[in-house]
Design a protein around this motif. Structure first.
Motif, PDB file in Angstrom:
ATOM      1  N   ALA A  25      27.813  34.633  15.683  1.00  0.00           N
ATOM      2  CA  ALA A  25      26.606  35.351  15.292  1.00  0.00           C
ATOM      3  C   ALA A  25      26.840  36.086  13.976  1.00  0.00           C
ATOM      4  CB  ALA A  25      26.201  36.359  16.376  1.00  0.00           C
ATOM      5  N   HIS A  26      25.890  36.007  13.070  1.00  0.00           N
ATOM      6  CA  HIS A  26      25.957  36.771  11.826  1.00  0.00           C
ATOM      7  C   HIS A  26      25.924  38.259  12.146  1.00  0.00           C
ATOM      8  CE1 HIS A  26      24.804  38.224   7.792  1.00  0.00           C
ATOM      9  NE2 HIS A  26      25.304  37.077   7.354  1.00  0.00           N
ATOM     10  N   THR A  58      24.340  40.675  10.899  1.00  0.00           N
ATOM     11  CA  THR A  58      23.000  41.264  10.952  1.00  0.00           C
ATOM     12  C   THR A  58      22.327  40.978  12.292  1.00  0.00           C
ATOM     13  OG1 THR A  58      22.111  39.297   9.833  1.00  0.00           O
ATOM     14  CG2 THR A  58      22.657  41.206   8.459  1.00  0.00           C
ATOM     15  N   GLU A  59      22.652  39.847  12.907  1.00  0.00           N
ATOM     16  CA  GLU A  59      22.105  39.542  14.228  1.00  0.00           C
ATOM     17  C   GLU A  59      22.688  40.474  15.281  1.00  0.00           C
ATOM     18  OE1 GLU A  59      22.351  35.358  15.320  1.00  0.00           O
ATOM     19  OE2 GLU A  59      22.651  34.868  13.207  1.00  0.00           O
ATOM     20  N   ALA A 113      20.781  43.415  17.556  1.00  0.00           N
ATOM     21  CA  ALA A 113      20.595  42.959  18.935  1.00  0.00           C
ATOM     22  C   ALA A 113      20.431  44.118  19.903  1.00  0.00           C
ATOM     23  CB  ALA A 113      21.778  42.098  19.363  1.00  0.00           C
TER      24      ALA A 113
END
Length: 339
Positions: free
Chosen positions: A149-150, A152-153, A157
Motif C-alpha cells: 500500500a502507498h 498515502t493510502e 485508512a
C-alpha cells in the motif's frame, strides 16, 4: 494508549521540512515532481525553510530544524509531515524538541524512513503517537507494487490495512534524479520471498515498532529509545520489532544488534522482521549471519527479506499499530489495525 492521527484526505495540508539532510539544488526538480504528485491528488503542500542541501550535511542549524519540525507537528492545519529523505544526524534534534507540547497536541502523521527512524521511534515511544515508517517524499511518486500500500493510502485508512509480500525488489541501483527527475516506477526485476529463519510457519500478533539499525541503536538506554518500557506497557499483546540495515558492514550490524539485545529490546518480542538489505558483508561474514549471531538464541521467530527500508519497494508500517503477521506456505501478510 496509541493515538492515531486523523486519516489523510484530499484537501489536507502536508508539511515538508528536512529535519536531517536537505536537498541540493541539483535535485530540486525531483522535489518539485514529488510535491506536484501530492498536489495532483488534492493535497496542499507547505515547503518549509529548512531545506538547504548544499551547505552542510544538515539543512539548517539544529535549533532551526527542531523549531520547524515542532511547528509543523503541532499545527492543527497540517495533517502529515513528510521530509524529503533521511540523512545522518537527526539525533541532534531529540533534546531540542518540546516533548510535553507534542504529547499534549493532537497527533500528526510523521512519515519516512532511514535517519527519520531517529525521530519516528521516540515520537511513538514518548508521546503515544502512531508514526509511519514508509517511503520519504522524494520516493512518493513511485507506485507501490501489487500487494503493498502507498503511504498515502495507509495514512488515509480507517479500520485495518492488509499488505502482502510483493515477491519483487529493486535491481540496478538508484535512479539518477539529477539526469531525470520524473521516474514513477521502480525497476523491480529481483525476486525473493519472506523467509522464517527456522523454516517454520508462523502466525503472531503484537505492537509494531522499529526502524533503521544504524540510527536507532544509538537510542538504546536513552530516554528516547525505551523499547523495553514500551514492551512492558504492551506486555499482554507483545511486540513485533522490525529492523533494517542501510549500509553498515555485517560486523557493525552484529555489534549493534547485540547491543539492542543487551538493552532489552527483544524481551517482549513475538517476532522480529528483518528488511532486505544490500549492506555489505565483512569478509565471509554476511548480513544474515550477523542477525543470527546476535538474535538466534532468543528463540523468537526471525523473518528475513521483508520489504523494509533501503531496498525498494517498501511496506508502509505504522509504529504502535496492533499488527498481525502471517508467514505460511501459501500466505505472507501483515495486517495493521489503525485505531
Amino acid at each position: 494508549m496509541i493515538r492515531f492521527p486523523q486519516p489523510l484526505q484530499p484537501g489536507d495540508r502536508i508539511g515538508v521540512t528536512s529535519p536531517s539532510s536537505g536537498v541540493p539544488q541539483a535535485l530540486w526538480p525531483r522535489l518539485e515532481v514529488a510535491t506536484q504528485w501530492l498536489r495532483d491528488r488534492g493535497f496542499e503542500v507547505e515547503v518549509g525553510d529548512c531545506m538547504d542541501g548544499d551547505s552542510s550535511h544538515v539543512s539548517a542549524p539544529a535549533v532551526a530544524r527542531a523549531g520547524e519540525l515542532q511547528r509543523m507537528l503541532t499545527d492543527p492545519g497540517i495533517t502529515a509531515v513528510v521530509p524529503p529523505w533521511g540523512g545522518e544526524t537527526a539525533i541532534d534534534l531529540l533534546d531540542l524538541l518540546d516533548w510535553d507540547a507534542l504529547a499534549a497536541a493532537e497527533p500528526t502523521w510523521l512519515v519516512g524512513f532511514s535517519d527519520l527512524s531517529t525521530l519516528l521511534l521516540p515520537l511513538t515511544l514518548r508521546t503515544g503517537w502512531a508514526t509511519l515508517h514508509s517511503p520519504n517524499l522524494m520516493d512518493t511518486p513511485y507506485a507501490a507494487p501489487e500487494g503493498l500500500a502507498h503511504w498515502t493510502e495507509v495514512a488515509g485508512a480507517t479500520g485495518s490495512v492488509t499488505q502482502h509480500e510483493s515477491g519483487v525488489h529493486r535491481t540496478g541501483g538508484f535512479d539518477d534524479w539529477e539526469a531525470d527527475p520524473s521516474p514513477t516506477a521502480y525497476r523491480l526485476e529481483g525476486r525473493g520471498a519472506w523467509e522464517v529463519a527456522s523454516g517454520d510457519e508462523i502466525e503472531v500478533s503484537g505492537r509494531l515498532i522499529g526502524g533503521c539499525i544504524e540510527t536507532v541503536h544509538h537510542l538504546a538506554g536513552s530516554p528516547f529509545g525505551d523499547v523495553p518500557g514500551f514492551g512492558q506497557q504492551y506486555a499482554e499483546e507483545g511486540l513485533i520489532l522490525y529492523l533494517e540495515a542501510a549500509e553498515a558492514s555485517a560486523l557493525d550490524i552484529c555489534r549493534a544488534l547485540h547491543g539492542l539485545r543487551l538493552a532489552g529490546w527483544f524481551e517482549h518480542a513475538n517476532a522480529i522482521l528483518i528488511g532486505r538489505t544490500e549492506a555489505p558483508a565483512s569478509g565471509e561474514f554476511i548480513q544474515r549471519e550477523a542477525v543470527l549471531d546476535a538474535l538466534e538464541d532468543l528463540d523468537i521467530p526471525i523473518v528475513f527479506d521483508v520489504e523494509i527500508g533501503h531496498v525498494p519497494p517498501q511496506l508502509s508500517l505504522v509504529n504502535g499499530a496492533l499488527t498481525h503477521l502471517t508467514v505460511l506456505d501459501n500466505e505472507r501478510t501483515i495486517t495493521q489495525e489503525l485505531g
